[in-house]
Design a protein around this motif. Sequence first.
Motif, short mmCIF file in Angstrom:
data_model
loop_
_atom_site.label_atom_id
_atom_site.label_comp_id
_atom_site.label_asym_id
_atom_site.label_seq_id
_atom_site.Cartn_x
_atom_site.Cartn_y
_atom_site.Cartn_z
N PHE A 118 37.87 28.63 36.39
CA PHE A 118 37.22 29.60 35.68
C PHE A 118 35.66 29.71 35.95
N THR A 119 35.03 28.62 35.81
CA THR A 119 33.59 28.33 36.18
C THR A 119 33.03 28.92 37.59
N SER A 120 34.08 28.87 38.55
CA SER A 120 33.78 29.34 40.07
C SER A 120 34.02 30.69 39.93
N ARG A 121 34.97 31.12 39.64
CA ARG A 121 35.33 32.68 39.58
C ARG A 121 34.27 33.58 38.68
N LEU A 122 33.74 32.88 37.56
CA LEU A 122 32.61 33.79 36.61
C LEU A 122 31.58 33.65 37.48
N GLN A 123 31.24 32.69 38.42
CA GLN A 123 30.07 32.45 39.11
C GLN A 123 29.95 33.58 40.07
N GLU A 124 31.04 33.75 40.64
CA GLU A 124 31.15 35.16 41.38
C GLU A 124 30.69 36.26 40.83
N GLU A 125 31.24 36.62 39.67
CA GLU A 125 31.02 37.62 38.87
C GLU A 125 29.46 37.88 38.60
N LEU A 126 29.00 36.71 38.17
CA LEU A 126 27.50 36.78 37.96
C LEU A 126 26.67 37.00 38.93
N ASN A 127 27.01 36.88 40.37
CA ASN A 127 26.17 37.12 41.35
C ASN A 127 26.22 38.61 41.68
N THR A 128 27.00 39.50 41.21
CA THR A 128 27.02 40.71 41.61
C THR A 128 25.81 41.53 41.47
N THR A 129 25.67 42.44 42.31
CA THR A 129 24.21 43.10 42.20
C THR A 129 24.35 44.74 42.03
N ASP A 130 25.48 45.23 41.86
CA ASP A 130 25.99 46.64 41.67
C ASP A 130 25.66 46.78 39.91
N TYR A 132 26.36 49.31 38.22
CA TYR A 132 27.52 50.01 37.37
C TYR A 132 28.67 49.05 37.30
N ALA A 133 28.52 47.96 37.76
CA ALA A 133 29.37 46.84 37.73
C ALA A 133 29.11 45.86 36.71
N TYR A 134 27.87 45.87 36.01
CA TYR A 134 27.41 45.08 35.16
C TYR A 134 28.34 44.98 33.87
N ARG A 135 28.74 46.11 33.39
CA ARG A 135 29.33 46.48 32.37
C ARG A 135 30.54 45.39 32.45
N LYS A 136 31.34 45.32 33.36
CA LYS A 136 32.52 44.62 33.65
C LYS A 136 32.37 43.13 33.54
N VAL A 137 31.16 42.85 33.92
CA VAL A 137 30.87 41.37 33.97
C VAL A 137 30.62 40.94 32.45
N THR A 138 29.73 41.69 31.64
CA THR A 138 29.43 41.72 30.38
C THR A 138 30.70 41.70 29.49
N ASP A 139 31.54 42.38 29.81
CA ASP A 139 32.82 42.55 29.06
C ASP A 139 33.58 41.06 29.28
N ASN A 140 33.67 40.59 30.54
CA ASN A 140 34.37 39.28 30.94
C ASN A 140 33.49 38.18 30.23
N ILE A 141 32.31 38.06 29.96
CA ILE A 141 31.62 36.93 29.31
C ILE A 141 32.25 37.10 27.72
N SER A 142 32.11 38.46 27.36
CA SER A 142 32.58 38.36 26.08
C SER A 142 34.04 38.15 25.49
N SER A 143 34.72 38.49 26.60
CA SER A 143 36.26 38.03 26.48
C SER A 143 36.27 36.33 26.48
N CYS A 144 35.69 35.75 27.43
CA CYS A 144 35.78 34.56 27.55
C CYS A 144 35.14 33.69 26.16
N MET A 145 34.42 34.20 25.36
CA MET A 145 34.08 33.62 24.19
C MET A 145 34.94 33.83 23.04
N GLU A 146 35.95 34.94 23.14
CA GLU A 146 36.60 35.02 22.06
C GLU A 146 37.87 34.31 22.19
N ASN A 147 38.09 33.37 21.41
CA ASN A 147 39.46 32.78 21.26
C ASN A 147 39.98 32.21 22.48
#
Length: 1480
Positions: A118-130, A132-147
């Motif tokens: 999960f750490t590896s895959r999330l790191q790939e997500e955080l490296n995005t530069t698009d 309009y893809a920031y919202r998806k990454v932000t949603d994933n961070i939120s989901s990871c912290m919810e239960n």
Amino acid sequence: MGIKKKKEMQVTALTICHQDLETLRSLADVEGKNLASLLLRCVQLTDGVSQIRYVKQIVPLLEKADKNGACDPAIRSCLDILAGIYLSLSVKNPLKKVLASSLNGLPECFLTEAIQSFTSRLQEELNTTDLYAYRKVTDNISSCMENFDLGKAGVNNLLKNVLHFLQKSLIEISEENRKFAGNHIVQTQLMNDLLVGTRVSVMLVQKIQDFQRIHLKTSSSPTWQSMCGLLSIFTKFLSDDDLLQTIQSTSGLAVILFIKAMFHPPEKIPDLISSLLLRSVDCTSIPDWFLNCCRRLCCTDVSHSTLLFLCQGTLTMLDWQNGNMGLSGEALLLNIVHALFTLSSQIKESTLELFLSRILASWTNSAIHVLESSSPSLKDNLNGNSSIVQRLLEYVYTHWEHPLDALRHQTKIIFRNILQMHRLAKGKSDSEAPGLAADRFICDLAESLLRLEWHVKGKYACLGCLVDYIGIGHILALAKTIPSQILEVMGDQSLVPYASDLLETMFRNHKSHLKSQAVDSTWIDEWHETWVSPLLFILCEGNLDQKSYVIDYYLPKLLNCSPESLSYMVKILQTSADAKTGSYNSRGALGALMACLRTARAHGHLQSATDAWRNLVSSARIKQGLIHQHCQVRIDTLGLLCESNRSTEVVSTEEMQWIQFFITYNLNSQSPGVRQQICSLLKKLFCRIQESSQVLYKLEQSRAKHEPENELTKQHPSVSLQQYKNFMSSLCSRLFEALFPGSSYPTRFSALTILGSIAEVFPIPEGQVQTVYQLSHDIDVGRFQTLMECFTSTFEEVKILAFDLLMKLPKTVVQFQDSEKLRGLFEAALELSSSTKPYDCVTASYLLNFLIWQDALPSSLFAYLKTQQAACGDGDKSAIVVERNTLMVIQCLLENLEEEVAQAENSLLQAAASFPLYGRVHCITGALQRLSLNNLRLVSEWRPVVEKLLLISYRLSAVVSPVIQSSSPEGLIPMDTDSESASRLQTILSEIQPRDTNDYFTQAKILKKRDSFDLEDLNASVPNIGASAEIEGSKERKTCDVTAQMVLVCCWRSMKEVALLLGTLCQLLPMQSVPESSNGLLTVEQVKEIGDYFKQHLLQSRHRGAFELAYTGFVKLTEILNRCPNVSLQKLPEQWLWNVLEEVKCSDPSSKLCATRRSAGIPFYIQALLASEPKKGKMDLLKMTMKELITLAGPTDDSKSTVPQVHALNILRALFRDTRLGENIIPYVADGAKAAILGFTSPVWAVRNSSTLLFSTLITRIFGVKRGKDELSKKNRMTGSEFFSRFPELYPFLLQQLEAVANTVDSDTGELNRHPSMFLLLLVLGRLYPSPMDGTYSALSMAPFIPFIMRCGRSPVYRSREMAARALVPFVMVDEIPTTIRTLVAKLPNCTDQCFRQNHIHGTLLQVSHLLQACTDSKYRLNTYFQQELADVAVCTRAKLWLAERLHAGLCVRRRKGCKDREKLALTSRNSYPGGEKDV
């Protein structure tokens, strides 16, 4: 109670990339039992619901594999793929939550590898530069912290990177949002992304444990730098008023949370925040990092919204439990409430007002937490007698009548918390709260609430809180008759919900109190006497509205609380029903009995219908109720038969017989409300039949298997089912018999509505579902003909019901097999569409819409289409029948319309008399509205039709617009045949010649017999489709003279239909995003042309019917433009708005804008542009427009250029009347009132007229729509404190204007000097009323108004003196009434005076009279001191009785009577409360 199908869950299937798919294939074993095989089968499915089952098998499979305690490479690869799957799923996909829930149970030996994946895959997500893809990454961070333990661990491992990503994304999105200023669609998306990013940042700090030690880290660490960067961003967001207020609000939470996490030592945090709120930050005593990040907050010019959201963040994010912050926390709590009180007097924007009310409620919650373990000084500051609590109560009193329901709800919470705060401040526990009933604060609060008038809505909620707090006993001791008092006000619909909720609170509390103290069951008698007896009195003797609302709102709650009371009520009503059966105007006891039984059965208090009839009411009484003279008794009896709390309860034979008996006598009810209720209740009965029949079918199957009888029925199920079929068939026969030719509208409406309900409730069976009845089985040729004849009714509602019923029937029933008959119907529809009778085109529209559903229609259209080959090519074979037929019908109508427009261009007179153009357009619009234009198959065929339709519409509009746009559209064609009328008309035509260019305007025509032309009766050639004279017609010929009315009707109806057609096209047709787009039908240029068309006709039309209906179409266009992704179209409303405002400001003689007729269509044009602006945004267009209009509406020095002022006043009136603008328009009410009052002083009549209209609208906007016959009813008034707290700007303005008015009244010359604003000022002030809740903490004192109002009472105009007397009352506090009266009486002349004025005397006596009347009408408890004061008033009045006794030539009889009446009132007021006691 209809059949509800279970909604199927929609789950988007998960997918993986090709590389991961190949990995799974390589790892899958032959047997398919390992994790890779399971995942492979899962990802190959296309159904998300099925994939959920596979996901749930992952952990059980891994638990079996956990034997050696080691993780092999295959499982490691699968865990990596699972991490990728989780992060690829959308945040709302149920699969994401299911996967997280499953992985939370992962065996311990796999946790390390899973976290790494999960750490590896999330790191790939955080490296995005698009961006309009920031919202998806932000949603994933939120989901990871919810239960989700694995996700939280991954975020914790990458904390530095996550913080950096959030900082980067918020900065870039903010910049992108600034670039797209003006494009609200893109900005809305970007602002939502900012909001989510802010919320995730808050969640991160709250849920990650490392932040508890962040203050120990050095300022050079990346984490600290990111935290500082985020804090700086949130401070910027908090101060940016261009962002959504939800973003500002969340940023306020984030700022306080970050300060709490970063500031050291934590003991100084309350002091720091206090300095921010008080704007007294000492920059030398705070850390540099804080100053750099929050410099905006350390300034003295912090905005109101920033302070407000800082208060919210402080209350939400700091720990107020158990006094953890000590004395500094208590000081901060007090500072917050003082800041909120200050903001309350400054904030007027409705959304900020709502935020403020919620924050105040939050403050009271925090105060309760602190008081549980606070210092004595805080308890002194927060007890009921403290200044803070008094100001809180004042806030409640001034806002409990606020138009926003959410804000009124917050006042209830604040009031309830005030009671709790007082209890804690007094050191009482919850169990000791009822003992506070003797507390002085609580007693005064209860008495003051009870003294209030019952029309005050806030009184009910606060009394309910008080009852919950101290019990009903104390309230009943103060006001024993309070149940009757509350029931009395239940005739007012606006008060009914509040009154019923309060009554429920009271009787439930009373029941619990009596039961807890009673030793036997005798307590119920007292309870019945208190709560049930007043109810029965209202049911038998109350007025109609009162009874209806009591039955609907109060009775169900009473029976739910005490079901056993039903027998008590029935017993009394049965006895009374024998003597009082009721009449046409009264329900009597029988009506009350039926209402009680109906309510009881509907709420499940009668176990079954049979028990009800046998034990409670006889069959004869039921029949008596079904044919009672009073309509509501009939409705209640029918409701008793139809309604049940169980939708599967079997309908008995006796009930069905009674229903048939009812139908016989009640189909022709003349009351629309009664008809609606009958149809609604019968639909409930049909639903019971349908649902209980399903139970009977199942029971019949179980009987076949020899299972025991079910309690639902005591006879064989097949017998009941057959009874159902016979009943429904018999009922339908009665309904079709009622549709005979010539039957009345009420009968047709009832019969068609009931038949429509039957067709809806008993659908065509699908699959194994059985239905007990199908309407289509009882439809024969004769009944089908009966339904077709309903199209000929002159009532459109009947046409609609008949059409809808035909559409609900199976296609096999309504299909025509005879093409000749189909062609005849089509010919009839075409003839009717050009009839001179307006309702004929409505008939044609519904007839054509029905024919469109006929498969054989195309063969009947070939004779009418010149271009049938283009419409019926090979490409049509794949299209649906309805679309093909609609296209052909519109083409046919369009060809006819084109020919008629060409003839109208030559002679509009002939067109108006023989083939009005509006009918064809109406039929085209009706056909388009029934078609789904977003899913067209024949797009290429539709494009030329739409283009031609637009061109014909513009040509038609050009033909009729000269009449509509002329200065006098109502009389352009002479109705007389004499030469004198013609010559007079010629003069008018010469004046409007430059704008009206049709040939018939060039000279007046005298229509003699030879100029008349013969018209063949259009109905003569229509084939017989029914018995209506509208379609059959006769062969007679008639002569038509063209009148002005005929021309005008033709023109304005044509304009109306064109406007609705263009609006429909814009609303329904898909637009081309690019010129080459293959799916759009409207181009950008066409949309702009439609907008220009609306602009021209709205701004230039004079006929109200024309521009009002053009407004309807224009609204549809503007709503579409504001949602359009095309930026050029999206900005059109703004451009049009600025253009028209510039034209209004200029308004030179060459302008075509209409300055008369209340500015004609100009207000409608601006209203449409502003009302369609997105309400969730900042409403910038509204703000800028109102600023411009308020400026224009003000007084001007140049009396020659008053046209812009008139336009501005008329536009403001339209905007203040528009309910769609809601509370967004309220901040401008004060400025609008100023403009109206000042405009009334203008020397120009047009300005005064427009000002009067605007002022009338503002009175309605401020005080509400008139809800009674009394012009000054308290339902349309408010207290002075509430008025000036909502509109503080009016306080100095009204005071200044009133002083100017009073100075003119006091003229020494004695000349008649009427100030034009006096009436308006006194009208506003007279709508205020005093309240015992008016506090002394408001800075807006009422005292300065008193002397000026007194002086206005000397006006030589009687009406002004009367209004001044009425206006004086709300400005005088009750305890000051005697003093004020003595002051007024002292101003009356003595018997020795030689010179005095009669108007002065009369005005003074009027004011004394109204003050004494207010004292008499009030419910204040008058103590001994007050009685003595009134006695002194009586003595003073006797000293002036000489004015009534002295006879001289100038004495007025009215004055003599008034003087004696004042003395009588004073004595009455003194003696009305013996001993100072009187029940409230």
